[in-house]
Design a protein around this motif. Structure first.
Motif, PDB file in Angstrom:
ATOM      1  N   THR A  91      23.706  34.192 -36.513  1.00  0.00           N
ATOM      2  CA  THR A  91      22.323  34.122 -36.052  1.00  0.00           C
ATOM      3  C   THR A  91      21.673  32.792 -36.412  1.00  0.00           C
ATOM      4  N   TYR A  92      22.266  32.073 -37.375  1.00  0.00           N
ATOM      5  CA  TYR A  92      21.714  30.751 -37.707  1.00  0.00           C
ATOM      6  C   TYR A  92      21.805  29.828 -36.500  1.00  0.00           C
ATOM      7  N   HIS A 142      19.667  26.456 -32.998  1.00  0.00           N
ATOM      8  CA  HIS A 142      20.117  25.507 -31.975  1.00  0.00           C
ATOM      9  C   HIS A 142      19.072  25.330 -30.877  1.00  0.00           C
ATOM     10  N   PRO A 143      18.445  26.415 -30.362  1.00  0.00           N
ATOM     11  CA  PRO A 143      17.386  26.212 -29.363  1.00  0.00           C
ATOM     12  C   PRO A 143      16.195  25.428 -29.905  1.00  0.00           C
ATOM     13  N   VAL A 144      15.887  25.586 -31.183  1.00  0.00           N
ATOM     14  CA  VAL A 144      14.798  24.817 -31.781  1.00  0.00           C
ATOM     15  C   VAL A 144      15.153  23.334 -31.768  1.00  0.00           C
ATOM     16  N   GLN A 202      22.894  16.199 -30.358  1.00  0.00           N
ATOM     17  CA  GLN A 202      22.823  17.506 -31.003  1.00  0.00           C
ATOM     18  C   GLN A 202      24.215  18.088 -31.118  1.00  0.00           C
ATOM     19  N   ALA A 203      24.512  18.661 -32.283  1.00  0.00           N
ATOM     20  CA  ALA A 203      25.799  19.316 -32.490  1.00  0.00           C
ATOM     21  C   ALA A 203      25.931  20.500 -31.539  1.00  0.00           C
ATOM     22  N   VAL A 204      27.106  20.659 -30.957  1.00  0.00           N
ATOM     23  CA  VAL A 204      27.309  21.770 -30.023  1.00  0.00           C
ATOM     24  C   VAL A 204      27.319  23.103 -30.749  1.00  0.00           C
TER      25      VAL A 204
END
Length: 421
Positions: free
Chosen positions: A313-314, A319-321, A257-259
């Motif tokens: 906010t994106y 990111h949590p999703v 996953q991208a940081v």
């Protein structure tokens, strides 16, 4: 200069292009392939993605052409989750070739005025856009990488992509079957491996699975028809009369996953932001849902209707999703690739729980389908009837906020703020 350049004309990039045009942004999509890939990695469209299509008035072709499947599996367990318990107008998944999904999404993006250029490979970033392999510079205020797990845009932006390498391998074969299973579908899991069979258009069946021989880190080599025939025979006791392969492939469980989903004017979506084993058929869906979250925000910023801070906010929301996606696909991978007696016992226990514990089944189904996603502002809003005789999904077709009895709803169908206590 364009407002936005998108690298990648897969489902994520194409949906994002349409969303940007709906919001008034100019956009060019650059795709390295000169032609659409005829081999469809993705087949499954989940309920939340169908809702998203319905919120833009484009669901009908998908509903008309897709095969409706009223349940879903978790980790290939034999007892399946019943989607009829889901609070959605679309309590099923659709089986539809990714190539057809891309065709429909590209037609929508073009109708709305997006420019789509094929045979244009992005080679790197410039200070105001991207540079193509041929040396041409395409200028833009923002660049979005929808260019897959090996994303050039992500690498050029210096965004790290940490995770784990493959430790097991699945296989896939699109073949003809002289003796297909009843109704065309099958789900077989034994100590010899796991196998799912799904019918495709044109008399083709997809066989996808894994087995102990490829449950190891090293690359097993290119898949052959003889190997697939022998492996399926061991698992199912028959090779179903397979012949004439259209596509044979392997895939691993490398998980990353991208940081960051944003680095200044560069943003990531879909496989460029997250990669995982394709358990549950969720990858394309999460990518489209990334684009649905990003599209209205980026359009609002470039047209001056919102401050650039909205773009932060994106990452905060998606990111949590992505992190939860990786957790769930890893858990399912563990279930799908455990062939020991203890592993088979674990599968049996969890499968019975899905069959006998409705709350557990519904909880897993909501997560798999994308319906459970909620942000700090609020959860997804179901298709509410509105006083003027329309529905929420119909009103969201404009890509604008909608006032409802539940509160103000964002263009992506989520509440704009949590309900007052």
């Amino acid at each position: 200069m364009e407002d936005v350049v998108i690298a990648g004309a897969g489902p994520t990039g194409l949906w994002l292009a349409g969303e940007l045009r709906l919001g008034g942004a100019s956009v060019t999509v650059l795709e390295a392939r000169p032609d659409r890939d005829p081999n469809s990695k993705a087949l499954t469209i989940h309920p939340r993605t169908i809702e998203i299509f319905a919120c833009r008035g484009v669901a009908e072709p998908f509903l008309a052409e897709g095969i409706r499947i009223p349940n879903g599996h978790f980790g290939g367990l034999p007892d399946r989750m019943d989607f009829s318990a889901l609070d959605t107008p679309y309590p099923f998944t659709l089986a539809l070739l990714q190539a057809r999904t891309e065709q429909l999404l590209e037609a929508r993006a073009r109708r709305m005025g997006a420019t789509i250029r094929r045979g244009c490979r992005v080679a790197g970033r410039t200070h105001n856009g991207v540079e193509l392999a041929e040396g041409e510079v395409v200028t833009a205020r923002y660049v979005v990488g929808c260019d897959g797990t090996r994303s050039t845009v992500r690498a050029a932006a210096g965004i790290e992509f940490p995770g784990t390498d493959a430790t097991t391998w699945g296989w896939l074969g699109d073949v003809r079957l002289d003796e297909p299973p009843e109704h065309g579908f099958a789900n077989v899991a034994t100590a010899e491996g796991g196998l799912m069979i799904v019918p495709l258009p044109g008399g083709i069946h997809r066989l996808v699975g894994g087995d102990p021989a490829t449950n190891r880190p090293g690359w097993p080599g290119e898949l052959t028809l003889d190997e697939l025939r022998a492996t399926v025979g061991r698992i199912a006791g028959t090779d179903f009369g397979m012949r004439d392969p259209v596509w044979l492939s392997r895939f691993g469980n490398a998980t990353r996953q991208a940081v960051a989903y944003r680095a200044g004017p560069v943003l990531l979506a879909g496989d460029a932001a997250h990669m995982h084993f394709p358990t549950g058929g969720v990858g394309m869906n999460v990518g489209i849902q990334d684009a649905h979250n990003l599209g209205w925000k980026l359009a609002a910023v470039v047209t001056g209707r919102a401050d650039e801070a909205l773009l932060d906010t994106y990452h905060e929301e998606r990111h949590p999703v992505g992190a939860e996606l990786l957790e769930h696909t890893r858990a399912q991978t563990a279930l799908m690739t455990t062939y020991s007696p203890e592993g088979q016992a674990l599968r049996a226990v969890l499968s019975r729980l899905i069959a006998t514990a409705p709350d557990m089944s519904r909880h897993l189904a909501e997560r798999l389908s994308g319906l459970s996603v909620a942000y700090a502002t609020g959860k997804r809003v179901r298709n509410l009837p509105l006083p003027e005789g329309t529905t929420l999904f119909e009103q969201l077709r404009t890509g604008e906020h909608v006032k409802t009895e539940a509160g103000l709803v964002r263009p992506d169908g989520h509440l704009a703020a949590p309900p007052a206590a």
